[in-house]
Design an enzyme around this catalytic site. Structure first.
Site: not given
Ligand code: GLY
Ligand code: MN
Ligand code: MN
Length: 436
Positions: A34, A238, A255, A345, A349, A356, A380, A384, A408, A410
């Site tokens: 609810d 993540h 990030d 990775h 993107h 994305h 990015e 790691y 990273r 980005e």
């Molecule tokens: N924060 C999501 C990515 O970097 O794709």
């Molecule tokens: Mn990101």
């Molecule tokens: Mn990204």
């Protein structure tokens, strides 16, 4: 903006000929016991209408003599609106959103057939709402049953995405303004975060301050769950718990991006929690920074999409060999993907209404998407050194001094007529700027 939405509808209609396109809004906001969570319109629906209410359907019927843009919406309802918020209603929708006809959503089944029976196909993307999918299929089935009587009707259903998403891939001036604002707000938040980070502080303090700025500057909020990852947490791609106390001699990977006017930014920076990099952190950081800069240099109109990723992989692999983390011939290491335990990775993107964002990356094997002005993408790369990583048989054991470092960097990059423009250039990334 209404002109912009109309131009988008016109552009789509010019591509679907005698078809009729049907778009379903995102369903009602998710309820948990609810409690209602924030509503977010479906991006395709928003792109074409700017309408941000649930329980709506938009129809584009370019061949119809009177109604080319039809909206079905929730009617005004005082009692319901007290609970779930303002509704535009049927009368105002016509005026505000420029539809040729607007009906209450309850009349969908009755009114829809007139917009389909002269179409040669239905453009519709099967969505997650199976009941609605079924409804469209039923309409189609009935029209095909009665096809012989008319000699007209949709003989196929075509997914709208290839046509529409190739439009969404190229951003207009109006979209780029929103994207630059989303980038500017996130830039301010990252710079603020860098200034307040110190040993003893908690990751969530940084998150809270950044998200405060997102709202303070008129953003909708975070573009995705913010990642504020110190120490080993930076090796969890993540990580969103953000509840650890940060220590000296560690790195902090942030990030975080902002949603503004439905458009998103997506920025990552990694820097020392204390004042200086350790020699190991600095060595890895410099590799990632070089990879990112060289990858960005490949963002040029006419270049294949993959070039930035391939460039980043090469620079990262060379760097890992130089540090003795990998050994062997660079080409062979890349070919056999020996870098993957340390870089698992992709390098980016598409970015836009979705973080994305939609749009294809290649047109079949060995036919990459070619970069064009107006596209926006992230760059990015990262490294790691995940604790417990088992190197491949022919590779050395990872020296413990590298373990637990995650980095990273980005940025969000627009392809321009002559090269590229980094929308997030206001966040520093040079080694000297990351040390305090
Ligand atoms: N924060 C999501 C990515 O970097 O794709
Ligand atoms: Mn990101
Ligand atoms: Mn990204």
């Amino acid at each position: 903006m209404q002109t912009e939405y109309r131009l988008r509808r016109e552009a789509l209609m010019s591509k679907i000929g005698n078809g009729t396109a049907i778009f379903r809004s995102a369903p009602m906001a998710v309820m948990h016991n609810d409690v209602e969570y924030t509503y977010r319109q479906d991006s395709d629906f928003f792109y074409l209408t700017g309408f941000n209410e649930p329980e709506a359907v938009a129809v584009l019927a370019p061949h119809h003599p009177e109604h080319r843009f039809i909206l079905f919406v929730q009617p005004k309802d005082r009692d319901q609106e007290i609970w779930t918020g303002y509704r535009c209603g049927v009368d105002a929708a016509k005026e505000l959103y420029g539809a040729d006809a607007v009906y209450p959503i309850a009349e969908l089944d009755e009114k829809l057939p007139q917009y389909l029976e002269k179409a040669d196909r239905i453009y519709y993307r099967l969505g997650r709402d199976r009941t609605f999918n079924e409804k469209i299929l039923q309409h189609w089935q009935i029209l095909m049953r009665t096809y012989p009587k008319r000699g007209t009707g949709p003989i196929a259903i075509e997914d709208t995405s290839p046509v529409l998403h190739s439009m969404r891939l190229i951003k207009s001036e109006a979209e780029l303004l929103l994207m630059q604002t989303a980038a500017d707000i996130a830039t301010e938040a990252h710079n603020h975060a860098m200034g307040m980070t110190a040993p003893g502080r908690y990751e969530y303090e940084i998150q809270a301050e950044m998200e405060r700025i997102f709202r303070l500057r008129g953003g909708m909020g975070p573009a995705y769950p913010s990642i504020v990852a110190s120490g080993n947490n930076a090796c969890i791609l993540h990580y969103i718990e953000n509840n650890r106390q940060m220590q000296d001699n560690e790195l902090l990977l942030i990030d975080a991006g902002c949603a503004y006017g439905y458009y998103n930014s997506d920025i990552t920076r990694t820097f020392p929690v204390g004042s200086k990099f350790t020699p190991e952190q600095k060595a890895l950081y410099e590799i990632v920074l070089a990879a990112q800069k060289q990858a960005i240099a490949q963002i040029q109109p006419g270049n294949p999409y993959n070039l930035a990723h391939d460039t980043a992989v090469r620079v990262l692999t060379e760097g890992l060999v130089e540090l003795g983390i990998l050994k062997g011939d660079i080409d062979e290491l890349i070919e056999s993907e020996k870098y993957k335990p340390f870089y698992m990775h992709r390098t980016g993107h598409w970015l836009g209404l979705d973080v994305h964002d939609v749009g294809v990356y290649q047109h079949g094997e060995d036919k990459p998407q070619i970069l064009q002005p107006g596209q926006v993408l992230t760059v990015e790369p990262g490294l790691y050194i995940v604790p417990g990583t088992q190197p491949a048989e022919d590779q050395p054991e990872v020296d413990p001094r590298w373990v637990g470092i995650g980095i990273r960097i980005e940025d969000d990059v627009l392809v321009t007529d002559t090269g590229n423009q980094v929308l997030t250039a206001g966040v520093p990334k040079e080694v000297a700027d990351m040390e305090r």
